[in-house]
Scaffold this motif. Structure first.
Motif, PDB file in Angstrom:
ATOM      1  N   ASP A 156       0.821  -1.218   0.000  1.00  0.00           N
ATOM      2  CA  ASP A 156       0.000   0.000   0.000  1.00  0.00           C
ATOM      3  C   ASP A 156       0.849   1.260   0.000  1.00  0.00           C
ATOM      4  O   ASP A 156       0.465   2.274  -0.577  1.00  0.00           O
ATOM      5  N   ASP A 157       2.011   1.197   0.671  1.00  0.00           N
ATOM      6  CA  ASP A 157       2.899   2.368   0.687  1.00  0.00           C
ATOM      7  C   ASP A 157       3.393   2.696  -0.715  1.00  0.00           C
ATOM      8  O   ASP A 157       3.549   3.869  -1.063  1.00  0.00           O
ATOM      9  N   ASP A 208       0.588   4.467  -2.411  1.00  0.00           N
ATOM     10  CA  ASP A 208       0.501   5.837  -1.880  1.00  0.00           C
ATOM     11  C   ASP A 208       1.594   6.735  -2.459  1.00  0.00           C
ATOM     12  O   ASP A 208       1.337   7.888  -2.806  1.00  0.00           O
ATOM     13  N   ARG A 209       2.809   6.202  -2.553  1.00  0.00           N
ATOM     14  CA  ARG A 209       3.912   7.000  -3.112  1.00  0.00           C
ATOM     15  C   ARG A 209       3.634   7.372  -4.567  1.00  0.00           C
ATOM     16  O   ARG A 209       3.882   8.499  -4.989  1.00  0.00           O
ATOM     17  N   PHE A 222       0.623   7.558  -6.023  1.00  0.00           N
ATOM     18  CA  PHE A 222      -0.485   8.520  -6.026  1.00  0.00           C
ATOM     19  C   PHE A 222       0.041   9.915  -5.694  1.00  0.00           C
ATOM     20  O   PHE A 222      -0.298  10.896  -6.354  1.00  0.00           O
ATOM     21  N   ASN A 223       0.885   9.991  -4.667  1.00  0.00           N
ATOM     22  CA  ASN A 223       1.460  11.284  -4.288  1.00  0.00           C
ATOM     23  C   ASN A 223       2.323  11.862  -5.406  1.00  0.00           C
ATOM     24  O   ASN A 223       2.326  13.077  -5.622  1.00  0.00           O
ATOM     25  N   THR A 254       0.193  17.212  -2.224  1.00  0.00           N
ATOM     26  CA  THR A 254      -0.414  15.891  -2.060  1.00  0.00           C
ATOM     27  C   THR A 254      -1.513  16.004  -0.998  1.00  0.00           C
ATOM     28  O   THR A 254      -1.647  17.043  -0.343  1.00  0.00           O
ATOM     29  N   ASP A 261      -1.357  14.790   1.769  1.00  0.00           N
ATOM     30  CA  ASP A 261      -0.674  14.935   3.061  1.00  0.00           C
ATOM     31  C   ASP A 261      -0.379  16.401   3.381  1.00  0.00           C
ATOM     32  O   ASP A 261       0.050  16.708   4.490  1.00  0.00           O
ATOM     33  N   ASP A 319      -8.116   5.750  -8.878  1.00  0.00           N
ATOM     34  CA  ASP A 319      -8.012   6.694  -7.765  1.00  0.00           C
ATOM     35  C   ASP A 319      -8.810   7.975  -8.001  1.00  0.00           C
ATOM     36  O   ASP A 319      -8.455   9.037  -7.483  1.00  0.00           O
ATOM     37  N   GLY A 335      -9.670  10.213  -4.923  1.00  0.00           N
ATOM     38  CA  GLY A 335      -8.547  10.998  -4.399  1.00  0.00           C
ATOM     39  C   GLY A 335      -8.242  12.208  -5.266  1.00  0.00           C
ATOM     40  O   GLY A 335      -7.909  13.283  -4.762  1.00  0.00           O
TER      41      GLY A 335
END
Length: 143
Positions: free
Chosen positions: A35-36, A39-40, A42-43, A53, A55, A98, A101
């Motif tokens: 998942d990380d 996420d990376r 996607f960011n 992002t 975050d 995504d 998001g």
């Protein structure tokens, strides 16, 4: 509403920035993907398009109406919303995985949330959360 937003040549095609992420999602159907790593990727897409992002801002910066709208959002309305704001959420195989998001990012852009002050506050909150964890003596952040 601008009519140019629906001109397919005037839209920012998010899929053009998300090719690696799309490949990861396809690979995840055949093998487990961390998942990380998703996420990376996607960011990385968000940074390429917006320079921010998810975050970089907190959920509390959105109104309760925004949260309710996002919670009720479906693919059809997401596609219209994105197009109204100059973005395309479709790739060669249909809706981007995504899409929700990306709508979050588009709404943040629309609300003026993507700014250095919110980024600094969000990063400070993340660092504070990590520092509160047991056995953590420091947080290294790339800026």
């Amino acid at each position: 509403m601008s009519t140019i937003a629906f001109d397919p040549f005037a839209l920012t095609r998010i899929a053009d920035f998300a090719r690696s992420l799309s490949r990861l999602h396809q690979a995840s159907r055949r093998q487990p993907i961390d998942d990380d790593q998703l996420d990376r990727e996607f960011n990385a897409v968000c940074m390429s398009i917006w320079g921010y992002t998810t975050d970089d801002f907190g959920d509390e910066l959105f109104s309760s109406e925004d949260h309710a709208w996002l919670d009720a959002l479906d693919e059809a309305h997401a596609r219209i919303f994105a197009a109204e704001h100059g973005y395309d959420l479709v790739d060669d195989h249909g809706m981007l995985t995504d899409w929700w998001g990306y709508c979050w990012m588009i709404l943040a852009e629309k609300r003026g949330i993507l700014n250095p002050e919110n980024r600094a506050a969000a990063r400070a909150a993340i660092e504070e959360k990590y520092m509160a964890a047991p056995n953590v003596i420091g947080v290294i952040v790339a800026r």
